[in-house]
Write a protein that holds these residues in place. Structure first.
Motif, PDB file in Angstrom:
ATOM      1  N   THR A  14      -1.773   4.639  -2.850  1.00  0.00           N
ATOM      2  CA  THR A  14      -2.147   4.613  -3.617  1.00  0.00           C
ATOM      3  C   THR A  14      -2.688   2.740  -3.798  1.00  0.00           C
ATOM      4  O   THR A  14      -3.944   2.214  -4.411  1.00  0.00           O
ATOM      5  N   THR A  15      -1.370   1.875  -2.755  1.00  0.00           N
ATOM      6  CA  THR A  15      -2.128   1.133  -2.522  1.00  0.00           C
ATOM      7  C   THR A  15      -2.171   0.669  -0.821  1.00  0.00           C
ATOM      8  O   THR A  15      -1.245   1.250  -0.998  1.00  0.00           O
ATOM      9  N   SER A  16      -3.253  -0.127  -0.997  1.00  0.00           N
ATOM     10  CA  SER A  16      -2.558  -0.295   1.110  1.00  0.00           C
ATOM     11  C   SER A  16      -2.852  -1.982   1.390  1.00  0.00           C
ATOM     12  O   SER A  16      -4.528  -1.818   1.180  1.00  0.00           O
ATOM     13  N   SER A  17      -2.653  -2.380   2.825  1.00  0.00           N
ATOM     14  CA  SER A  17      -2.847  -3.691   2.817  1.00  0.00           C
ATOM     15  C   SER A  17      -2.634  -3.176   4.781  1.00  0.00           C
ATOM     16  O   SER A  17      -2.068  -2.978   4.957  1.00  0.00           O
ATOM     17  N   THR A  18      -4.098  -3.522   4.650  1.00  0.00           N
ATOM     18  CA  THR A  18      -3.787  -2.989   6.956  1.00  0.00           C
ATOM     19  C   THR A  18      -4.572  -4.567   7.252  1.00  0.00           C
ATOM     20  O   THR A  18      -5.844  -5.240   7.028  1.00  0.00           O
ATOM     21  N   GLU A  19      -3.616  -4.859   8.643  1.00  0.00           N
ATOM     22  CA  GLU A  19      -4.645  -5.496   9.357  1.00  0.00           C
ATOM     23  C   GLU A  19      -5.819  -4.921  10.261  1.00  0.00           C
ATOM     24  O   GLU A  19      -4.759  -4.341  11.017  1.00  0.00           O
ATOM     25  N   GLU A  38      -6.709   9.239   1.526  1.00  0.00           N
ATOM     26  CA  GLU A  38      -5.293  10.636   2.181  1.00  0.00           C
ATOM     27  C   GLU A  38      -5.555   9.494   3.459  1.00  0.00           C
ATOM     28  O   GLU A  38      -5.948   8.458   3.844  1.00  0.00           O
ATOM     29  N   ILE A  39      -3.981   9.631   4.070  1.00  0.00           N
ATOM     30  CA  ILE A  39      -3.396   9.392   5.742  1.00  0.00           C
ATOM     31  C   ILE A  39      -3.620  10.372   5.835  1.00  0.00           C
ATOM     32  O   ILE A  39      -3.444  11.133   6.606  1.00  0.00           O
ATOM     33  N   CYS A  52       9.216  -2.163  12.636  1.00  0.00           N
ATOM     34  CA  CYS A  52       8.226  -1.387  12.770  1.00  0.00           C
ATOM     35  C   CYS A  52       6.629  -1.856  13.104  1.00  0.00           C
ATOM     36  O   CYS A  52       6.014  -3.155  13.331  1.00  0.00           O
ATOM     37  N   HIS A  53       5.834  -1.686  13.645  1.00  0.00           N
ATOM     38  CA  HIS A  53       4.741  -1.669  14.064  1.00  0.00           C
ATOM     39  C   HIS A  53       3.704  -0.360  14.415  1.00  0.00           C
ATOM     40  O   HIS A  53       3.850   0.677  14.774  1.00  0.00           O
ATOM     41  N   LEU A  54       3.889  -0.079  12.986  1.00  0.00           N
ATOM     42  CA  LEU A  54       2.476   0.966  12.934  1.00  0.00           C
ATOM     43  C   LEU A  54       1.040   0.873  12.343  1.00  0.00           C
ATOM     44  O   LEU A  54       0.597  -0.192  11.631  1.00  0.00           O
ATOM     45  N   HIS A  55       0.434   1.707  13.015  1.00  0.00           N
ATOM     46  CA  HIS A  55      -1.332   1.516  12.843  1.00  0.00           C
ATOM     47  C   HIS A  55      -1.100   2.320  11.983  1.00  0.00           C
ATOM     48  O   HIS A  55      -0.427   4.395  12.298  1.00  0.00           O
ATOM     49  N   LEU A  56      -2.314   2.546  11.271  1.00  0.00           N
ATOM     50  CA  LEU A  56      -2.933   3.379  10.094  1.00  0.00           C
ATOM     51  C   LEU A  56      -4.024   3.831   9.892  1.00  0.00           C
ATOM     52  O   LEU A  56      -4.931   2.849   9.895  1.00  0.00           O
ATOM     53  N   SER A  57      -4.557   5.240   9.804  1.00  0.00           N
ATOM     54  CA  SER A  57      -5.924   5.640   9.715  1.00  0.00           C
ATOM     55  C   SER A  57      -5.449   5.968   7.836  1.00  0.00           C
ATOM     56  O   SER A  57      -4.783   6.755   8.056  1.00  0.00           O
ATOM     57  N   THR A  65     -13.198   6.251   5.763  1.00  0.00           N
ATOM     58  CA  THR A  65     -12.405   5.635   7.043  1.00  0.00           C
ATOM     59  C   THR A  65     -12.109   4.402   7.250  1.00  0.00           C
ATOM     60  O   THR A  65     -12.822   3.910   7.915  1.00  0.00           O
ATOM     61  N   PHE A  66     -10.742   4.275   7.141  1.00  0.00           N
ATOM     62  CA  PHE A  66     -10.610   2.461   7.110  1.00  0.00           C
ATOM     63  C   PHE A  66      -9.058   2.039   7.883  1.00  0.00           C
ATOM     64  O   PHE A  66      -8.589   3.372   8.233  1.00  0.00           O
ATOM     65  N   GLY A  67      -8.268   1.822   9.195  1.00  0.00           N
ATOM     66  CA  GLY A  67      -7.775   1.730  10.246  1.00  0.00           C
ATOM     67  C   GLY A  67      -7.645   0.399  10.603  1.00  0.00           C
ATOM     68  O   GLY A  67      -8.209  -0.528  10.178  1.00  0.00           O
ATOM     69  N   GLY A  68      -5.448  -0.016  10.586  1.00  0.00           N
ATOM     70  CA  GLY A  68      -5.733  -0.961  10.741  1.00  0.00           C
ATOM     71  C   GLY A  68      -4.397  -0.740  11.478  1.00  0.00           C
ATOM     72  O   GLY A  68      -3.105  -0.344  11.466  1.00  0.00           O
ATOM     73  N   HIS A  69      -3.177  -2.395  11.380  1.00  0.00           N
ATOM     74  CA  HIS A  69      -2.078  -2.517  11.369  1.00  0.00           C
ATOM     75  C   HIS A  69      -1.761  -2.102   9.727  1.00  0.00           C
ATOM     76  O   HIS A  69      -2.001  -2.948   9.174  1.00  0.00           O
ATOM     77  N   LEU A  70      -0.859  -1.156   9.372  1.00  0.00           N
ATOM     78  CA  LEU A  70      -0.025  -0.867   7.956  1.00  0.00           C
ATOM     79  C   LEU A  70       1.200  -2.194   7.895  1.00  0.00           C
ATOM     80  O   LEU A  70       2.045  -2.625   8.272  1.00  0.00           O
ATOM     81  N   ILE A  71       1.042  -3.153   6.940  1.00  0.00           N
ATOM     82  CA  ILE A  71       1.277  -3.822   6.016  1.00  0.00           C
ATOM     83  C   ILE A  71       1.968  -3.900   5.364  1.00  0.00           C
ATOM     84  O   ILE A  71       3.381  -4.026   4.630  1.00  0.00           O
TER      85      ILE A  71
END
Length: 104
Positions: A14-19, A38-39, A52-57, A65-71
């Motif tokens: 529902t909400t996402s913060s990516t760096e 959609e993940i 953790c160090h996670l990359h999300l698209s 589509t957006f991506g980056g580090h999952l904050i």
């Protein structure tokens, strides 16, 4: 797996913060959204110390589509995650003097 339309019928947030940060960029912009996505990909590492160090698209309802580090993020329905471990293998981050980042 989800159907890719981000309408809550699959994995969604529902909400996402990516760096959006890369070694070639001087910007460390953090973007935040208040909508369902959609993940489409989630990869990274978990450490024994709890970090953790996670990359999300993620993809919106229009297919952008957006991506980056999952904050941070909030799960709307479900997220299916497969976690694996290898006995005797550890990942240690060492500071790279050239980039200034801790590298595996």
């Amino acid at each position: 797996a989800g159907n890719g339309n981000g309408n809550g019928n699959g994995e969604s947030v529902t909400t996402s913060s990516t760096e959006n940060k890369s070694k070639s960029s001087t910007s460390n912009e953090i973007r935040r959204w208040q909508e369902r996505f959609e993940i489409v990909s989630l990869v990274g590492t978990f450490s024994r110390d709890g970090s953790c160090h996670l990359h999300l698209s993620i993809s919106d309802q229009k297919g952008n589509t957006f991506g980056g580090h999952l904050i941070a993020g909030v799960v709307f329905t479900t997220v299916e995650v497969v976690v694996g471990s290898i006995d005797g293998v550890t990942f240690d981050r060492e500071l790279d003097d050239e980039t200034g980042y801790g590298e595996l």
